[in-house]
Design an enzyme around this catalytic site. Structure first.
Site, PDB file in Angstrom:
ATOM      1  N   ASN A 130     -10.229  -1.561   0.465  1.00 55.77           N
ATOM      2  CA  ASN A 130     -11.446  -0.996   1.064  1.00 55.77           C
ATOM      3  C   ASN A 130     -11.584   0.515   0.847  1.00 55.77           C
ATOM      4  OD1 ASN A 130      -9.131  -1.284   2.913  1.00 55.77           O
ATOM      5  ND2 ASN A 130     -10.375  -0.090   4.333  1.00 55.77           N
ATOM      6  N   HIS A 131     -10.480   1.198   0.449  1.00 53.81           N
ATOM      7  CA  HIS A 131     -10.562   2.639   0.187  1.00 53.81           C
ATOM      8  C   HIS A 131     -10.737   2.960  -1.298  1.00 53.81           C
ATOM      9  CE1 HIS A 131      -9.794   3.465   4.344  1.00 53.81           C
ATOM     10  NE2 HIS A 131      -8.615   2.880   4.318  1.00 53.81           N
ATOM     11  N   ASP A 141       0.802  -1.226   0.000  1.00 52.89           N
ATOM     12  CA  ASP A 141       0.000   0.000   0.000  1.00 52.89           C
ATOM     13  C   ASP A 141       0.839   1.283   0.000  1.00 52.89           C
ATOM     14  OD1 ASP A 141      -1.435  -2.297   0.795  1.00 52.89           O
ATOM     15  OD2 ASP A 141      -2.929  -1.105   1.874  1.00 52.89           O
ATOM     16  N   GLU A 197      -4.286   1.756  -2.901  1.00 52.01           N
ATOM     17  CA  GLU A 197      -5.554   2.175  -2.283  1.00 52.01           C
ATOM     18  C   GLU A 197      -5.428   3.375  -1.351  1.00 52.01           C
ATOM     19  OE1 GLU A 197      -7.621   0.172   0.676  1.00 52.01           O
ATOM     20  OE2 GLU A 197      -5.908   0.128   2.010  1.00 52.01           O
ATOM     21  N   ASN A 198      -4.190   3.703  -0.936  1.00 48.74           N
ATOM     22  CA  ASN A 198      -3.974   4.852  -0.042  1.00 48.74           C
ATOM     23  C   ASN A 198      -3.149   5.949  -0.710  1.00 48.74           C
ATOM     24  OD1 ASN A 198      -3.471   2.135   1.866  1.00 48.74           O
ATOM     25  ND2 ASN A 198      -5.016   3.577   2.619  1.00 48.74           N
TER      26      ASN A 198
HETATM   27 FE   LIG Z   1      -4.027   0.287   2.898  1.00 50.93          FE
HETATM   28 FE   LIG Z   2      -7.066  -1.252   3.197  1.00 58.56          FE
END
Ligand SMILES: [Fe+2]
Ligand SMILES: [Fe+2]
Length: 283
Positions: free
Chosen positions: A72-73, A13, A44-45
């Site tokens: 999830n983001h 990530d 995702e981040n």
């Molecule tokens: Fe993450």
């Molecule tokens: Fe995540």
């Protein structure tokens, strides 16, 4: 068919601007040292710690990233929604609802070798539309005959769920790599039937924060139970990932090596700041 070994650099990530700068600075060095056939990055981040934008995704692809995985983001930034449908090589968890934007797997080819990438979300403590394990069955079936190697990014909170998926897919895919917790685990190994496995590869960005957030803010909230705005830390950048060596046999790996690389934070003047030095590793 894979008639020569390939390798996959998978990077965990990427968190915020510092994470992006760390990746862009160190990627040329990692290419020179390891010559990976494929580069896959969890993004995702990447946008301020939450989500990703089309501009940032384009920047990662321009730097030579073959596939971007998410988690999830995924949907935090609304401007990414049409991009997820239009761009083939960015994937969000396959077991999100079918009605949600994007797709959960893709295939990329280099040097005549085809790599399938599957993104999955865990079901423990994360909201996913379908169970990860049966989704894996479905997507592996779709990819049958379409690729020589398959990498699964299992984006999940629970270590047990990731370990379980590794065992479940052992021998069926080349690698199962875990993301989401931002903390690297010390269990990289080749499972008995030839699948490379690690529970979490860690994150790329500020190791001096609390999984990406400024430590003072995170500690304040944990200590007082009062929320404060969270900002992305700029302290102690590291790149964390794994290098997977594929076998000449389909869906088999021969090695998985963790890469935990600190960055000195100073872009070089050459290559438009696209290089920089790694500091000696302390672990
Ligand atoms: Fe993450
Ligand atoms: Fe995540």
């Amino acid at each position: 068919m894979a008639d020569a070994p390939a390798s996959i650099l998978f990077v965990g990530d990427v968190v915020g601007s510092l994470g992006r700068r760390t990746l862009l600075a160190l990627l040329p060095h990692l290419r020179a040292e390891h010559d990976p056939t494929f580069v896959v990055v969890n993004g995702e981040n990447a946008a301020g710690g939450l989500g990703i934008t089309p501009k940032i995704a384009d920047e990662l692809f321009a730097a030579g990233v073959d596939v971007i995985t998410l988690g999830n983001h995924t949907y935090h930034r609304r401007e990414i929604l049409p991009y997820l449908d239009a761009e083939e090589h960015i994937v969000r968890p396959s077991n999100h609802l079918a009605a949600q934007p994007g797709h959960g797997h893709t295939v990329v080819a280099r040097n005549g070798i085809r790599l399938g990438v599957i993104n999955l979300s865990g079901n423990v403590f994360l909201q996913a539309g379908r169970p990860a394990f049966t989704e894996a069955d479905t997507v592996i079936g779709k990819l049958e005959g379409a690729c020589d190697h398959v990498l699964v990014d299992m984006h999940a909170e629970a270590t047990s769920e990731k370990v379980g998926l590794g065992w479940y897919l052992d021998g069926q895919v080349t690698a199962v790599v875990g993301t989401h917790t931002h903390v690297p685990t010390n269990d990289a190994r080749i499972l008995p039937r030839g699948t490379a496995y690690i529970t979490d590869v860690g994150m790329t960005g500020p190791r001096g924060g609390v999984i990406g957030v400024k430590k003072e803010q995170a500690i304040h909230t944990m200590r007082t139970h009062m929320k404060v705005p969270f900002e992305t830390s700029e302290d102690d950048p590291w790149l964390m990932g794994v290098l997977i060596t594929c076998s000449a046999r389909r869906n088999q790996a021969t090695a998985i090596e963790p890469l935990l690389v600190p960055w000195d934070g100073v872009p070089d003047a050459d290559a438009a700041g696209a290089s920089g030095a790694a500091r000696p590793s302390s672990s």
